[in-house]
Design an enzyme around this catalytic site. Structure first.
Site, PDB file in Angstrom:
ATOM      1  N   GLY A 220      22.948  30.503  15.442  1.00 49.74           N
ATOM      2  CA  GLY A 220      22.706  30.873  16.832  1.00 49.74           C
ATOM      3  C   GLY A 220      21.451  31.729  16.965  1.00 49.74           C
ATOM      4  N   SER A 221      21.505  32.642  17.912  1.00 48.04           N
ATOM      5  CA  SER A 221      20.299  33.395  18.255  1.00 48.04           C
ATOM      6  C   SER A 221      19.813  34.324  17.160  1.00 48.04           C
ATOM      7  CB  SER A 221      20.545  34.212  19.526  1.00 48.04           C
ATOM      8  OG  SER A 221      20.885  33.327  20.565  1.00 48.04           O
ATOM      9  N   THR A 222      20.688  34.649  16.182  1.00 49.04           N
ATOM     10  CA  THR A 222      20.195  35.511  15.103  1.00 49.04           C
ATOM     11  C   THR A 222      19.049  34.835  14.361  1.00 49.04           C
ATOM     12  OG1 THR A 222      21.881  34.634  13.605  1.00 49.04           O
ATOM     13  CG2 THR A 222      22.398  36.698  14.715  1.00 49.04           C
ATOM     14  N   LYS A 224      16.622  33.409  15.669  1.00 50.18           N
ATOM     15  CA  LYS A 224      15.345  33.617  16.375  1.00 50.18           C
ATOM     16  C   LYS A 224      14.472  34.607  15.625  1.00 50.18           C
ATOM     17  CE  LYS A 224      17.258  32.440  20.857  1.00 50.18           C
ATOM     18  NZ  LYS A 224      18.015  32.966  21.989  1.00 50.18           N
TER      19      LYS A 224
END
Lengths: 487, 460
Positions: A220-222, A224
């Protein structure tokens, strides 16, 4: 009659000769196979004959052998785990037919048969003392482990926590839920153990699986953070304030479906700074960055954080990967930690640790020191660099941005008063209609870091709410960091 | 009979001191082994060591004194060797009893029967001054042997155990009469063959290289064969059947010097065993288990499987070359380790080294017996001594070969080692007979003194 008597004597000699040849064959040629046969219970007795070494973490005893109170029993020493399920995935268990985790990987040291213990065995033999196995001391910090176990348990969900010392790679905590009690699996009675094993196996969630190293999830966004790292590495002049385009919906090539931000929200005014995009965790800027950099740059950056490398801590860590190269639209989704992007919690902890440690990922390890029964050191861990992920400059920029995420962005719950904490939340979509997984990676303090953490709480988020991951996973990470820092 | 005219094979000597020293050595080895077991199991010399050691020592001292008085010229090796294996058997039984898993093992019972055995040894030597008296009892012995063999089949006293009907219950004691029958039958075979050997050896015609006997002379062989097969079928006792028939064929060969008897005997037995294997599942099972014991089909079978044999092999393999040391292995894992499988128990704890030594001791006992047969001066003694020695060797081969998987397993007692009263009794009497015969064989013949003035009579 003497002639036939002599021939009868020869026959008797032949009979005895055959018997002697045969016992030689059985006891020398076949001996090894017979000894190793799984049905030969003598192996089992030998297994419990030696006083196996302790597994400790600091002054906490995680596994020890105690003399059987039933002296008539053939099993002299029994294995027990005073801390039970909290350390189960680290110690493993010592069953009649198998030994897992540290019990398995360090079996020959623990049972004293390792060649390195030859001298010790020699001395014991001379003093006619029973040889004991070596003791294994782990890098685990009991306070951090217990805090992680407690905080994750409170969420009531399945998940995993990994905490590393960024400067050495020492594993400070490693928790996987659900877990199991290793005690019933370590009894000498085979059928009893088999029954207990089957009962544990049947329980929901697979308690025997160590999610921290052997289960991968969409990050997920981790992820990024990794995309941002590649973006910064690509051009030294880029920094936190570099403006990136941030549409509400990113148009993807060759498909009518675009990539929206979480919940379909807008991201600033359409063009935002990199640090803002990270703070709010916009999808579209990172999707665009991924497409601009291309698959190879993104893949290379992930591998520089250690993904795809063989890693044994000494348990083997499953490999993480961003998936195979597909089309541009897939890269956009990969860049925000979706698509076929699969990372283990250990790998994400290594990402946080690498950023904290000036871009150098230290090799994670679990065994701090091995000493024989008299305390003489046999082996001591020597921290080693695993990979270099980013330049020092890039790591500084990333640190600052991640601290900003905790101070101003989605990860406010990870704040610790008086300590600069850097972090990144994530909410990983799994299947349609199911709650997403909540992620959090972090490190503290930002300068001279002492701990880096990755937390995943399965189904811990709410669909369409980017901040929800932070709400569930960040407090767990915060508890672990606070425990390590003594706050 | 050319043997009579031959010079004695060896210079006879009494060797009393050496005899006593060897006996003391045998008892010493047994006591050390006993202490070894105690030290390994409990960390202390067992309290009963002196009782057992002095008990055994006192018993063999009595036997020695009886022997010195009533059979002074007897072979000095036989008694010490038998004492050694009997004592080691006691130690291993004690060790298995201590392990607590085998309820049947009892060293005290075995010591009691050893005492009875040694008493019977002494009584035999005292009563039977001249073994040739047995020749007059040929047919009585034959009838007694047959009766003993049939006894377990009788309704009231017969008793089935471990799937074989070879026991009888008399006055609270369980006896295995086949062990005593083997003595009676050996006497019968020797007496019968001495009487008939000329006709069995000479009559008949020659076919190719083999002298075939006349058809009517086949009678005794066929009768023995029928009895053996009868035992096999009715008592499910492969071991005794094989033992009796093998002993008879060998004695027939020694008496007649005709190879054809051996061939006929072999053909009959193999044929009989083959047919039995086809008809009776337990015989066929033994053979299949022997071929592939580690196969899980046989290993997990509850009856007639290979579990016991595999445990024996596991023990032997674990023992390896030097063994685990007395008291440090797990021989109690082998079912019946104190009786039929005692040799495997010894192999686990004493290792290959111990087994080779044990086999050498047994081999020496047999060799001393055969030597007695060679030195004996009359055909009955030759045949009886040769036959008894072969019975001993053949029995050791069948049971040791069985538990070490050289041949298919057939239950028999390991002479002097396995726990069991009837076997100890019978084997001690067997040894008494050998001792008696070796005494008369080695006794210097009366010398005719012709010129007293010049000849000095010298006797050691």
């Amino acid at each position: 009659m003497n002639g036939t008597l002599k021939r009868a004597s020869l026959a008797c000699m032949l009979l005895f000769g055959l018997l002697m040849l045969n016992v030689n064959y059985v006891q020398v040629v076949q001996a090894e196979d017979l000894r190793a046969d799984g049905r030969n219970k003598r192996n089992l007795y030998a297994r419990y004959e030696v006083e196996r070494g302790r597994i400790t973490a600091g002054d906490k005893v995680l596994a020890e052998s105690v003399e059987n109170k039933d002296t008539s029993s053939k099993y002299r020493y029994l294995r027990r785990y005073p801390e039970g399920e909290i350390y189960a995935h680290i110690t493993g268990f010592f069953a009649p037919e198998q030994a897992t985790q540290i019990e398995g990987s360090h079996n020959r040291l623990l049972n004293g048969s390792h060649p390195d213990l030859l001298i010790r065995r020699g001395i014991d033999l001379l003093n006619s003392e029973a040889s004991k196995g070596a003791n294994v001391d782990l890098t685990i910090m009991p306070k951090a482990q217990e805090a992680a176990h407690k905080a994750l348990s409170q969420s009531g969900k399945r998940g995993a926590v990994v905490a590393l010392d960024p400067k050495t790679g020492a594993i400070l905590a490693m928790v996987s839920l659900p877990t199991f009690d290793p005690n019933p699996l370590s009894k000498p009675d085979r059928s009893e153990v088999n029954e207990a094993y089957k009962a544990i196996e049947k329980r929901a969630g697979g308690p025997l699986l160590n999610r921290a190293i052997n289960q991968s999830y969409a990050p997920g966004s981790t992820f990024k953070v990794v995309t941002a790292a590649a973006f910064l590495e690509d051009d030294e002049s880029r920094g936190a304030q570099t403006q990136v385009s941030a549409p509400t919906v990113l148009k993807l090539p060759n498909t009518s479906v675009g990539l929206p931000n979480s919940g379909g929200a807008a991201c600033g005014s359409g063009t935002v700074s990199l640090v803002y995009a990270l703070e709010v965790s916009c999808n579209t800027p990172f999707g665009q960055i991924g497409m601009d950099l291309g698959y190879d740059a993104l893949n290379e950056q992930t591998q520089k954080f250690g993904a795809g490398e063989d890693l044994e801590i000494p348990m083997s860590v499953s490999k993480s990967t961003i998936g195979k190269e597909e089309d541009k639209a897939a890269i956009a989704k990969t860049s925000i930690g979706q698509q076929s992007n699969q990372m283990t919690p250990m790998q994400m902890a290594m990402v946080a640790a690498g950023i904290a440690n000036n871009g150098v990922v230290m090799k994670p390890y679990l065994v701090k020191e091995i000493a024989d029964s008299e305390g003489t050191e046999i082996e001591k861990a020597d921290p080693e660099e695993f990979t270099t992920a980013v330049t020092e400059e890039t790591s500084r920029k990333l640190r600052e941005m991640m601290v900003s995420v905790v101070n101003n962005g989605t990860a406010k719950l990870a704040q610790i008063p008086g300590v600069a904490v850097g972090g990144k939340t994530g909410t990983a979509e799994t299947a349609d209609g199911k709650p997403p997984h909540a992620w959090f990676i972090s490190f503290a303090p930002a300068v001279n870091p002492e701990v880096a953490v990755a937390v995943i709480v399965e189904s811990g988020g709410r669909a369409g709410n980017e901040a929800s991951g932070g709400q569930t996973a960040a407090p767990v990470a915060r508890a672990v960091m606070a425990a390590v820092l003594g706050k | 009979m050319n043997a009579v005219s031959e010079a004695p094979v060896l210079m006879p000597a009494k060797r009393r001191v050496a005899h006593l020293a060897m006996l003391a050595g045998a008892v010493g080895v047994v006591m050390l082994a006993y202490a070894n077991v105690g030290l390994a199991l409990n960390g202390s010399v067992p309290a009963g060591m002196l009782t057992y050691g002095l008990g055994l020592g006192g018993l063999v001292l009595i036997a020695y004194l009886v022997l010195a008085k009533f059979a002074p010229w007897a072979d000095p090796l036989i008694l010490p060797l038998v004492t050694l294996v009997n004592g080691l058997g006691l130690v291993i039984i004690y060790r298995i009893e201590e392990a607590g898993k085998e309820v049947g093992a009892s060293a005290a019972t075995q010591l009691f029967w050893t005492a009875i055995g040694i008493v019977m040894f002494s009584v035999t030597l005292i009563v039977l001054r001249d073994h040739r008296a047995l020749q007059r009892l040929t047919y009585t012995a034959g009838a007694a042997g047959l009766a003993l063999l049939i006894a377990p089949l009788l309704p009231l006293i017969g008793h089935e155990q471990f799937g074989a009907r070879i026991w009888i219950n008399i006055a609270g004691f369980t006896l295995q009469p086949a062990e005593l029958a083997k003595l009676a039958l050996a006497v019968f075979f020797a007496g019968y063959l001495v009487a008939k050997r000329d006709v069995l050896a000479l009559a008949g015609k020659r076919l190719l290289f083999i002298d075939l006997p006349r058809a009517r002379d086949l009678g005794p062989v066929l009768i023995t064969w029928v009895i053996s097969v009868g035992i096999l079928v009715l008592q499910k006792d492969l071991g005794t059947s094989l033992l009796m028939f093998g002993a008879f064929v060998m004695m027939l060969y020694i008496a007649t010097q005709r190879t054809s008897w051996v061939l006929i005997g072999l053909l009959l037995f193999v044929g009989g065993a083959f047919i039995a294997g086809q008809i009776f599942s337990h015989v066929g099972d033994r053979f299949n288990v022997w071929l592939d014991p580690s196969n899980s089909i046989y290993y997990e079978r509850e009856f007639g499987g290979s579990y016991q044999l595999m445990q024996s092999l596991f023990g032997l393999g674990t023992g390896g070359i030097l063994g685990t040391g007395l008291g440090q292995g797990s021989p109690e894992e082998i079912p019946l380790a104190f009786s039929d499988f005692i040799f495997a128990a010894a192999g686990e704890e004493l290792g290959l080294t111990g087994l080779m030594a044990l086999l050498l001791v047994y081999g020496l006992i047999v060799q001393r017996g055969l030597r007695t047969a060679l030195a004996a001066r009359d055909p009955f003694s030759k045949l009886l001594a040769g036959g008894l020695s072969f019975v001993l060797a053949w029995q050791i081969f069948i049971i040791v070969g069985g538990v070490t998987r050289l041949i298919p397993l057939t239950g028999l007692v390991t002479p002097f080692m396995s726990q069991g009263g009837s076997a100890l009794l019978a084997n001690w009497i067997l040894i008494a007979l050998l001792v008696r015969m070796s005494d008369s064989a080695r006794r210097p013949p009366p010398q005719a003194i012709q010129d007293e003035g010049l000849t000095q009579v010298f006797q050691r």
